[in-house]
Design a protein around this motif. Structure first.
Motif, PDB file in Angstrom:
ATOM      1  N   SER A  57       0.828  -1.405   0.155  1.00  0.00           N
ATOM      2  CA  SER A  57      -0.081  -0.116  -0.003  1.00  0.00           C
ATOM      3  C   SER A  57       0.862   1.341  -0.002  1.00  0.00           C
ATOM      4  CB  SER A  57      -0.884  -0.027   1.415  1.00  0.00           C
ATOM      5  OG  SER A  57      -1.692  -1.125   1.295  1.00  0.00           O
ATOM      6  N   LEU A  58       1.851   1.173   0.830  1.00  0.00           N
ATOM      7  CA  LEU A  58       2.844   2.581   0.711  1.00  0.00           C
ATOM      8  C   LEU A  58       3.516   2.780  -0.611  1.00  0.00           C
ATOM      9  CD1 LEU A  58       4.642   1.990   4.356  1.00  0.00           C
ATOM     10  CD2 LEU A  58       3.215   3.962   3.597  1.00  0.00           C
ATOM     11  N   SER A  59       3.898   1.391  -1.166  1.00  0.00           N
ATOM     12  CA  SER A  59       4.367   1.775  -2.554  1.00  0.00           C
ATOM     13  C   SER A  59       3.639   2.573  -3.615  1.00  0.00           C
ATOM     14  CB  SER A  59       4.908   0.315  -2.941  1.00  0.00           C
ATOM     15  OG  SER A  59       3.615  -0.284  -3.408  1.00  0.00           O
ATOM     16  N   GLU A  60       2.242   2.192  -3.468  1.00  0.00           N
ATOM     17  CA  GLU A  60       1.489   2.989  -4.270  1.00  0.00           C
ATOM     18  C   GLU A  60       1.367   4.637  -4.210  1.00  0.00           C
ATOM     19  OE1 GLU A  60      -2.429   0.893  -4.266  1.00  0.00           O
ATOM     20  OE2 GLU A  60      -1.448  -0.771  -4.913  1.00  0.00           O
ATOM     21  N   ILE A  61       1.621   5.007  -2.891  1.00  0.00           N
ATOM     22  CA  ILE A  61       1.888   6.459  -2.662  1.00  0.00           C
ATOM     23  C   ILE A  61       3.276   7.122  -2.741  1.00  0.00           C
ATOM     24  CG2 ILE A  61       1.392   7.901  -0.587  1.00  0.00           C
ATOM     25  CD1 ILE A  61      -0.664   6.533   0.586  1.00  0.00           C
ATOM     26  N   LEU A  62       4.308   6.077  -2.429  1.00  0.00           N
ATOM     27  CA  LEU A  62       5.564   6.589  -2.294  1.00  0.00           C
ATOM     28  C   LEU A  62       6.361   6.481  -3.463  1.00  0.00           C
ATOM     29  CD1 LEU A  62       6.814   5.362   1.209  1.00  0.00           C
ATOM     30  CD2 LEU A  62       6.120   7.596   0.542  1.00  0.00           C
ATOM     31  N   ALA A  63       6.168   5.389  -4.303  1.00  0.00           N
ATOM     32  CA  ALA A  63       6.801   5.108  -5.502  1.00  0.00           C
ATOM     33  C   ALA A  63       6.624   6.060  -6.667  1.00  0.00           C
ATOM     34  CB  ALA A  63       6.522   3.693  -6.111  1.00  0.00           C
ATOM     35  N   PRO A  64       5.582   6.782  -6.970  1.00  0.00           N
ATOM     36  CA  PRO A  64       5.428   7.575  -8.065  1.00  0.00           C
ATOM     37  C   PRO A  64       6.280   8.981  -7.668  1.00  0.00           C
ATOM     38  CG  PRO A  64       3.371   6.998  -7.246  1.00  0.00           C
ATOM     39  CD  PRO A  64       4.286   6.556  -6.325  1.00  0.00           C
ATOM     40  N   GLU A  65       6.754   9.188  -6.389  1.00  0.00           N
ATOM     41  CA  GLU A  65       7.492  10.468  -5.967  1.00  0.00           C
ATOM     42  C   GLU A  65       8.882  10.030  -5.694  1.00  0.00           C
ATOM     43  OE1 GLU A  65       6.531  14.348  -3.441  1.00  0.00           O
ATOM     44  OE2 GLU A  65       5.086  12.836  -3.584  1.00  0.00           O
ATOM     45  N   TYR A  66       8.991   9.040  -5.106  1.00  0.00           N
ATOM     46  CA  TYR A  66      10.346   8.564  -4.412  1.00  0.00           C
ATOM     47  C   TYR A  66      10.917   7.311  -5.011  1.00  0.00           C
ATOM     48  CZ  TYR A  66       9.103  11.955  -0.738  1.00  0.00           C
ATOM     49  OH  TYR A  66       8.454  13.295  -0.228  1.00  0.00           O
ATOM     50  N   LYS A  67      12.055   6.990  -4.457  1.00  0.00           N
ATOM     51  CA  LYS A  67      12.649   5.665  -4.976  1.00  0.00           C
ATOM     52  C   LYS A  67      12.884   4.993  -3.596  1.00  0.00           C
ATOM     53  CE  LYS A  67      16.427   3.882  -7.733  1.00  0.00           C
ATOM     54  NZ  LYS A  67      17.615   4.099  -8.378  1.00  0.00           N
ATOM     55  N   MET A  68      12.172   3.851  -3.727  1.00  0.00           N
ATOM     56  CA  MET A  68      12.290   2.874  -2.470  1.00  0.00           C
ATOM     57  C   MET A  68      12.333   1.530  -2.517  1.00  0.00           C
ATOM     58  SD  MET A  68       8.196   2.273  -1.619  1.00  0.00           S
ATOM     59  CE  MET A  68       8.319   0.741  -0.696  1.00  0.00           C
ATOM     60  N   ALA A  69      13.176   0.762  -1.595  1.00  0.00           N
ATOM     61  CA  ALA A  69      13.498  -0.695  -1.958  1.00  0.00           C
ATOM     62  C   ALA A  69      13.101  -1.327  -0.517  1.00  0.00           C
ATOM     63  CB  ALA A  69      15.004  -0.582  -2.299  1.00  0.00           C
ATOM     64  N   VAL A  70      13.147  -2.636  -0.876  1.00  0.00           N
ATOM     65  CA  VAL A  70      12.596  -3.269   0.540  1.00  0.00           C
ATOM     66  C   VAL A  70      13.664  -4.485   0.748  1.00  0.00           C
ATOM     67  CG1 VAL A  70      11.029  -4.925   1.646  1.00  0.00           C
ATOM     68  CG2 VAL A  70      10.201  -2.863   0.272  1.00  0.00           C
ATOM     69  N   ILE A  71      14.001  -4.804   1.986  1.00  0.00           N
ATOM     70  CA  ILE A  71      14.611  -6.099   2.370  1.00  0.00           C
ATOM     71  C   ILE A  71      13.773  -6.807   3.247  1.00  0.00           C
ATOM     72  CG2 ILE A  71      16.708  -6.964   3.719  1.00  0.00           C
ATOM     73  CD1 ILE A  71      18.180  -4.444   3.358  1.00  0.00           C
ATOM     74  N   GLU A  72      13.540  -7.858   2.801  1.00  0.00           N
ATOM     75  CA  GLU A  72      12.485  -8.996   3.451  1.00  0.00           C
ATOM     76  C   GLU A  72      13.385 -10.012   4.102  1.00  0.00           C
ATOM     77  OE1 GLU A  72       9.259  -9.224   3.450  1.00  0.00           O
ATOM     78  OE2 GLU A  72       8.760  -7.558   1.940  1.00  0.00           O
ATOM     79  N   GLY A  73      13.126 -10.043   5.394  1.00  0.00           N
ATOM     80  CA  GLY A  73      13.589 -11.102   6.360  1.00  0.00           C
ATOM     81  C   GLY A  73      12.576 -12.195   6.460  1.00  0.00           C
ATOM     82  N   ASP A  74      12.857 -13.484   6.393  1.00  0.00           N
ATOM     83  CA  ASP A  74      11.779 -14.401   6.481  1.00  0.00           C
ATOM     84  C   ASP A  74      12.606 -15.879   6.700  1.00  0.00           C
ATOM     85  OD1 ASP A  74       8.961 -13.989   5.910  1.00  0.00           O
ATOM     86  OD2 ASP A  74       9.832 -13.130   4.104  1.00  0.00           O
ATOM     87  N   ILE A  75      12.184 -16.518   7.512  1.00  0.00           N
ATOM     88  CA  ILE A  75      12.884 -17.991   7.796  1.00  0.00           C
ATOM     89  C   ILE A  75      12.792 -18.686   6.690  1.00  0.00           C
ATOM     90  CG2 ILE A  75      12.276 -20.014   9.326  1.00  0.00           C
ATOM     91  CD1 ILE A  75      11.333 -18.279  11.624  1.00  0.00           C
ATOM     92  N   GLU A  76      11.782 -18.859   5.899  1.00  0.00           N
ATOM     93  CA  GLU A  76      11.802 -19.578   4.824  1.00  0.00           C
ATOM     94  C   GLU A  76      10.925 -18.962   3.676  1.00  0.00           C
ATOM     95  OE1 GLU A  76      13.554 -22.340   4.162  1.00  0.00           O
ATOM     96  OE2 GLU A  76      14.147 -22.965   5.723  1.00  0.00           O
ATOM     97  N   THR A  77      11.121 -19.365   2.564  1.00  0.00           N
ATOM     98  CA  THR A  77      10.355 -18.750   1.413  1.00  0.00           C
ATOM     99  C   THR A  77      10.898 -17.510   0.921  1.00  0.00           C
ATOM    100  OG1 THR A  77       8.217 -17.692   1.988  1.00  0.00           O
ATOM    101  CG2 THR A  77       8.509 -20.235   1.932  1.00  0.00           C
ATOM    102  N   GLU A  78      10.511 -17.328  -0.422  1.00  0.00           N
ATOM    103  CA  GLU A  78      10.721 -16.008  -1.010  1.00  0.00           C
ATOM    104  C   GLU A  78       9.475 -15.144  -1.332  1.00  0.00           C
ATOM    105  OE1 GLU A  78      14.460 -15.696  -2.662  1.00  0.00           O
ATOM    106  OE2 GLU A  78      14.291 -13.939  -4.013  1.00  0.00           O
ATOM    107  N   ARG A  79       8.418 -15.882  -0.805  1.00  0.00           N
ATOM    108  CA  ARG A  79       7.045 -15.299  -1.167  1.00  0.00           C
ATOM    109  C   ARG A  79       7.164 -13.552  -0.944  1.00  0.00           C
ATOM    110  NH1 ARG A  79       3.365 -19.889   1.712  1.00  0.00           N
ATOM    111  NH2 ARG A  79       4.049 -21.462   0.271  1.00  0.00           N
TER     112      ARG A  79
END
Lengths: 229, 229
Positions: A57-79
């Protein structure tokens, strides 16, 4: 009893070493990212409180104006990383392979890949309301999510995630009409243990509160850039 | 780098010591309680998945016929034990003071207080879908709860709680009509990683599935008593 005591001392010593080393690495990461003008946000919560959905949801507001990226931490899976990439946002997946939290050194290893022209770096921690609270990842803002189905009694039952955070997001507020969750009680309890918490209420289903949260992050970004200037 | 590697080795060694010692104590507890004819059930889940509420509902079916008691594990507060006691069920509260899981030695300390004529001893673990899965508490049955608001993608993201459990309870099914949760998908995914799981779907709000779960525990109790005889 004697053996038990000795064990505990060894455990405590190892934990102190680990936290001390983590703290040092986290401080270096924060310095480096802040100097580059990147605002880093560490998202903590129980499994399924809506961290990935909030980022979508945040990406829909922030991405048109800013450059964002995400680091995902999970025990298993790349989902989770796959969900973020489907939104056109770069994402790195850290699979901890059993470990119950992210540590600063895991973030440190990714630093060379982080583009210098980024505005926002979100880190979605492993879904766990306990252990991640003990590990600084070098973030500027720590944000804890509490989803309404979890119950409004959680801040005092799981205090560390709330006392170490800068911001509290009460998520899934669209469900509050069918749940025994009192938003004011949850906020009050969280503020009793951490009066400095900035609180938001959001629903990714209706979009409520997402804009306000995005504005808070944008203002925080401007603040670190003014400090840098 | 070299220091990092050495740290890890020390961490792993301490963890192995801890798990080895825990396993030994758990085996002793299981032997002792089973010999006494008590069925012990360890409940695991994320915070707010409904463990205490499930125990409240189970008590209404089990308490008229059987003698049950509850050990509550929480990081802070005596809230859960108070809820159980309000139902007329004896409860011991273990406050871990920060620790993210219960360990067998904490249960061992309470053993002298457990009445020998008990039928069911429920242990409600700390709300955490990760760490408690690594610690055998001497239970006969390990039961993992997955509440529908958490999402049907959790079994493969948090596998250990599901692979080490005997029984899966999908809770809060009354909310499924307003949530993107597919009960069959969640069951299928859990069974793919643990084909031996016995699955139940429950709603403490409507009472659905509670009787079936109580029957499973009653049959399991009869089974250990037949083995003892």
């Amino acid at each position: 009893m004697g053996k038990d005591e000795k064990m505990k001392t060894k455990e405590v010593m190892v934990l102190e070493d680990l936290l001390g080393s983590n703290k040092k690495i986290a401080a270096e990461i924060r310095q480096k990212l802040t100097d580059t003008g990147i605002l880093t946000i560490n998202l903590l919560s129980s499994p399924g409180a809506g961290k990935t959905t909030l980022l979508e949801s945040l990406s829909e507001i922030l991405a048109p104006e800013y450059k964002m990226a995400v680091i995902e931490g999970d025990i298993e899976t790349e989902r989770d990383a796959d969900r973020i990439r489907a939104k056109g946002i770069p994402a790195w997946q850290i699979i901890t392979g059993g470990a119950c939290h992210l540590e600063a050194k895991m973030i440190g290893k990714l630093l060379p890949e982080i583009p210098a022209d980024l505005d926002f770096l979100f880190i979605e921690n492993v879904g766990n309301l306990v252990c991640p609270a003990s590990f600084d990842l070098g973030e500027n803002i720590r944000c804890v999510l509490l989803s309404t189905p979890e119950g409004d009694d959680k801040p005092k039952k799981y205090p560390k995630a709330f006392t170490t955070s800068d911001c509290l997001v009460i998520s899934k507020t669209d469900l509050v009409s069918v749940l025994p969750f009192n938003i004011e009680r949850a906020k009050k309890e969280a503020l009793e243990i951490n009066p400095a918490l900035i609180t938001f209420t959001t629903s990714a289903q209706t979009g409520a509160g997402i804009k306000e949260l995005a504005e808070y992050f944008s203002e925080s970004l401007q603040k670190i850039r003014r400090t840098n200037a």
